[in-house]
Design an enzyme around this catalytic site. Structure first.
Site, PDB file in Angstrom:
ATOM      1  N   GLY A  74      -7.035  35.070  45.897  1.00 52.70           N
ATOM      2  CA  GLY A  74      -5.699  35.352  46.749  1.00 52.70           C
ATOM      3  C   GLY A  74      -6.173  34.892  48.109  1.00 52.70           C
ATOM      4  CG  LEU A  77      -6.663  40.803  51.601  1.00 51.56           C
ATOM      5  CD1 LEU A  77      -6.477  42.032  50.860  1.00 51.56           C
ATOM      6  CD2 LEU A  77      -5.234  40.197  52.021  1.00 51.56           C
ATOM      7  NE  ARG A  78     -14.556  40.850  53.633  1.00 54.25           N
ATOM      8  CZ  ARG A  78     -15.108  42.138  53.982  1.00 54.25           C
ATOM      9  NH1 ARG A  78     -14.990  42.709  55.145  1.00 54.25           N
ATOM     10  NH2 ARG A  78     -15.758  42.670  52.994  1.00 54.25           N
ATOM     11  CG  HIS A 100       4.395  27.737  50.089  1.00 49.81           C
ATOM     12  ND1 HIS A 100       5.185  28.565  50.384  1.00 49.81           N
ATOM     13  CD2 HIS A 100       3.486  28.455  49.461  1.00 49.81           C
ATOM     14  CE1 HIS A 100       4.954  29.733  50.093  1.00 49.81           C
ATOM     15  NE2 HIS A 100       3.708  29.689  49.532  1.00 49.81           N
ATOM     16  CG  ASP A 155       1.417  33.574  49.136  1.00 49.14           C
ATOM     17  OD1 ASP A 155       1.027  33.659  47.912  1.00 49.14           O
ATOM     18  OD2 ASP A 155       0.591  32.967  50.102  1.00 49.14           O
TER      19      ASP A 155
END
Length: 277
Positions: A74, A77-78, A100, A155
């Protein structure tokens, strides 16, 4: 938001590799195996670069895979945690715009896409995996939406794909509870095409992509568009679209070669023909 020096195409290629063979098979590889192929800004831009390269080359098939233990865990996050407030919002808009655009570009190709997924598949990784026309999962793979577990919303087309693949009720279960789905269950509910032994994943994905590469690319493109539009179309106009697409396919070089091969009791050779307009 402070961005520093723009990394550029070479840095994006280090995160997402694209190899396009002369025979029309494209391999797109997530190259951040040490980070679970997490998607940050440059990885998203690398995917867009790869999709545009496939578009320019008018490839015949795409094989999407990821290096390391996991296909894609995914978002990065870092990377996101280093920002806050308006800077984080702007950063995530840039990430999702690139990601996208890449998904839209892959979806618009005539060439079908095969995804080979292993290990953890989470968040945007689920979006990438389900965007493929044929998704092969190692028997050790597992899937989780993950978004709401960290206070995010989906997303990468996840909120669009999941209801269509598994139904809205089950999609909400997956999106709200973030429960982990093993590969066998993912296949049973329609999240992936089929499950193969982990040791055979690469070979089976390559075999499938090669088979599609040799096929009628323009007919594949028409079929992909019909299936996509048919999910929301009324029957009567969809039947009209099918009729027009079939007539165009039959009159094309691919259609003529396919019929001639069938009547001549031989295998068709679509690879020498133009893949489409």
């Amino acid at each position: 938001m402070t961005t520093g020096t723009e990394p550029g195409a070479a840095d994006r290629a280090a995160r997402v590799g694209v190899e396009i063979r002369g025979d029309g098979l494209a391999r797109v590889t997530l190259r951040r195996g040490e980070a679970g192929n997490a998607i940050g800004l440059e990885t998203a831009r690398g995917l867009l670069d790869a999709a545009r390269a496939c578009e320019r080359a008018r490839v015949r098939a795409v094989l999407l895979n990821g290096e390391g233990k996991s296909f894609c865990v995914g978002g990065d996050l870092r990377e996101f945690s280093r920002l806050a407030g308006a800077d984080l919002e702007k950063h995530l808009v840039a990430v999702t715009e690139a990601l996208h655009d890449a998904l839209r570009t892959f979806a618009a190709l005539d060439a079908p896409m095969v995804a080979a997924v292993q290990g953890a598949v989470a968040g945007a990784g689920v979006g990438l995996a389900t965007a493929a026309d044929v998704t092969l999962a190692a028997d050790t793979a597992s899937f989780t939406a993950a978004y709401t577990g960290i206070g995010y919303s989906p997303d990468a087309g996840v909120s669009w794909q999941l209801p269509r693949l598994v139904g809205p009720k089950r999609a909400l279960d997956l999106l709200l509870t973030n429960r982990r789905i093993p590969a066998a269950e993912a296949a049973a509910i329609g999240l992936v095409s089929r499950v193969v032994p982990a040791g055979e994943l690469v070979a089976e994905a390559e075999r499938t992509a090669e088979e599609l590469r040799r096929g009628p690319t323009a007919a594949y493109g028409a079929t992909r568009r019909l299936v996509a539009s048919g999910l929301t179309a009324d029957l009567a106009p969809h039947l009209d679209r099918e009729a027009r697409a079939l007539a165009a396919a039959a009159a094309s070089d691919e259609g003529r070669e396919g019929v001639a091969a069938f009547l001549g009791k031989r295998a068709p050779d679509f690879t020498a023909l133009s893949p489409g307009p």
